[in-house]
Scaffold this active site. Structure first.
Site, PDB file in Angstrom:
ATOM      1  N   CYS A  21       0.823  -1.090  -0.183  1.00  9.01           N
ATOM      2  CA  CYS A  21      -0.040   0.182  -0.099  1.00  9.01           C
ATOM      3  C   CYS A  21       0.838   1.120  -0.057  1.00  9.01           C
ATOM      4  CB  CYS A  21      -0.884   0.140   1.267  1.00  9.01           C
ATOM      5  SG  CYS A  21      -2.019  -1.524   1.305  1.00  9.01           S
ATOM      6  N   THR A  22       0.208   2.472  -0.121  1.00 11.88           N
ATOM      7  CA  THR A  22       0.984   3.836   0.052  1.00 11.88           C
ATOM      8  C   THR A  22      -0.013   4.731   0.917  1.00 11.88           C
ATOM      9  OG1 THR A  22       1.829   3.355  -2.171  1.00 11.88           O
ATOM     10  CG2 THR A  22       1.953   5.755  -1.282  1.00 11.88           C
TER      11      THR A  22
END
Length: 488
Positions: A21-22
């Site tokens: 994820c970011t």
């Protein structure tokens, strides 16, 4: 986001797997309208349908929560607060909640997968069989808490007592502040209060460094966080102040391609004058004051980034083997931006902007904290395409576009951008009408809010269906020209 459960020693040596994820966090003095923002792309599998859920307020509850990912259990709260979530289809809508607001006005996003250091995990490995993991975090924590800080404290207590089953970062937001927690090992953790004038970007790597146990207003951590590091030779006081990242995290060769480019890109979007190099890694500032105030739209644009305009864009360059891992990937299940505007009633002051699927080929629809229901189909879908699932309606369009990104993406991006612009104007009108009514006619105000939600959800779906047919028409023509076999 999720990662495969491997032995700790093996896991830290491997490159980050396909689940990642970011995360972007923004303080209220760094935002363009005084709002707090926490945001994340949930990356896992393109065929995994998300279910949008509203869990009701429950009194006199008994029993226990049981994880679908491992053997973690936790008592259900006697009083469970109303909260929203986006669950995976195969968890009986009871876990893997990922993101939401509760009735107390607390929002959270869980989790950012991070990788703790090989050395520390030798001394305190993840409790993989019974420790808390992403599958459980939102659905255990959010029904209980009244503030962001309470969320940090409760999750921290669980990590210390029952252990973390994996490495993760979790963000909490309320009307006063944003907190971000990172694991250090199986039972160690720390959290920091986001400076109100700054933002933070995380991309599958521990980012926190400074920890001051004397400043409990801004830092929280496990009871033995520093002493444990000293005992096992992870920190030597004579070398200087304690650094959480150096003691508990890691920097590997793979980070230069998989993680650093994402952090560098977002930081340079918000601070174009920043003098850092992509391979810099630990030289990246943890917190930055943006050169210009950050809007929700700016955060959405960052989560849509795929190095467009550069040689590293895998989509326009038709290069699925691009070394730099982009922020917007096809396997993003949903992308969310949580906004808290403390000067407004919670029902309209707190908004989840969620784009289903790959954000660069999707549309951010606003879901207000006061929403009472989603349209039919928001809680449907499996890992096989179906017509009854809202998640799959968006995914079908994205799959078609990816067959020829350069030919089909521009019209989709343009149409969704126009929709978001028009929706923003409609939000302003709806909120004004809501504010006129909510004190004297709260039920009528609620009807105004829900009508806006129903209309917006439907309009977004209608647009998606039109775009799907447009792209399919073009694909049909292109296929006809490719296999035309003209003759007498």
């Amino acid at each position: 986001m999720r990662k495969l459960i491997l032995s700790s020693a093996i896991a830290v040596l491997l490159a980050p797997p396909a689940m990642a994820c970011t995360t972007i966090l923004v303080g209220n003095q760094a935002s363009s309208d005084g709002s707090f923002i926490i945001a994340r792309n949930e990356d896992y599998s393109a065929t995994n349908a998300k279910h949008f859920l509203i869990h009701p307020h429950v009194e006199h509850q008994k029993g226990q929560f049981t994880s679908h990912a491992n053997g973690f259990t936790y008592p259900l709260p006697a009083t469970s607060l109303h909260y929203t979530s986006t669950a995976d289809f195969d968890t009986n809508n009871q876990s893997m909640g990922e993101v939401g607001f509760n009735e107390a006005g607390v929002g959270m996003t869980a989790t950012e997968t991070i990788y703790n250091g090989q050395q520390v995990l030798k001394f305190d490995p993840y409790v993989e069989k019974t420790g808390i993991t992403e599958d459980a975090i939102e659905d255990v924590i959010l029904p209980r808490i009244k503030t962001a800080r309470e969320g940090v404290e409760l999750l921290g207590q669980i990590i210390e007592k029952q252990g973390a089953g994996e490495g993760f970062g979790v963000a909490f937001v309320d009307q006063d502040e944003v907190w971000y927690l990172e694991t250090g090992s199986g039972h160690q953790w720390m959290a920091t209060r986001l400076p109100v004038d700054s933002y933070l970007v995380s991309a599958n790597q521990g980012r926190l460094a400074v920890y001051n146990p004397e400043d409990s207003a801004n830092y929280l951590g496990s009871k033995t966080l520093i002493s444990f590091a000293e005992k096992h030779g992870l920190y030597h006081p004579e070398t200087g102040p304690f650094d959480f990242h150096k003691a508990y995290s890691q920097d590997l060769a793979n980070d230069v391609l998989y993680n650093y480019p994402r952090v560098w890109t977002v930081q340079h979007l918000f601070n174009p004058g920043l003098n850092t190099e992509i391979k810099g890694g630990t030289a990246f500032p943890v917190f930055l004051k943006p050169e210009h105030k950050i809007s929700v739209a700016n955060v959405q644009a960052a989560l849509r980034n795929h190095y467009q305009g550069t040689s590293h864009d895998p989509y326009t360059n038709e290069n699925p083997k691009e070394a730099y891992r982009p922020i917007s990937v096809f396997r993003t299940q949903e992308s969310h931006v949580l906004q808290v505007r403390p000067n407004l009633p919670k029902a309209i002051g707190e908004v989840e902007y969620i784009a289903i699927g790959m954000p660069s080929l999707s549309v951010y629809v606003p879901y207000y904290q006061g929403i009472e229901h989603y349209l039919p189909g928001y809680d449907k879908g499996t890992d096989k395409a179906s017509d009854d699932s809202v998640s799959w309606q968006y995914r079908k369009l994205q799959t078609l576009v990816m067959q020829n990104y350069n030919a089909y993406a521009p019209e989709v991006e343009k149409a969704y951008a126009e929709f978001e612009k028009n929706t923003a104007a409609q939000q302003v009108s709806m909120e004004k009408e809501y504010l006129k009514l909510y004190s004297s006619q709260p039920k009528q105000a609620q009807k105004v809010l829900q009508k806006f939600e129903d209309n917006t959800m439907q309009q977004a779906l209608d647009l998606t269906h039109r775009l799907t047919n447009q792209v399919l028409t073009k694909m049909t023509h292109d296929t006809d020209m490719k296999y035309h076999f003209e003759g007498a």
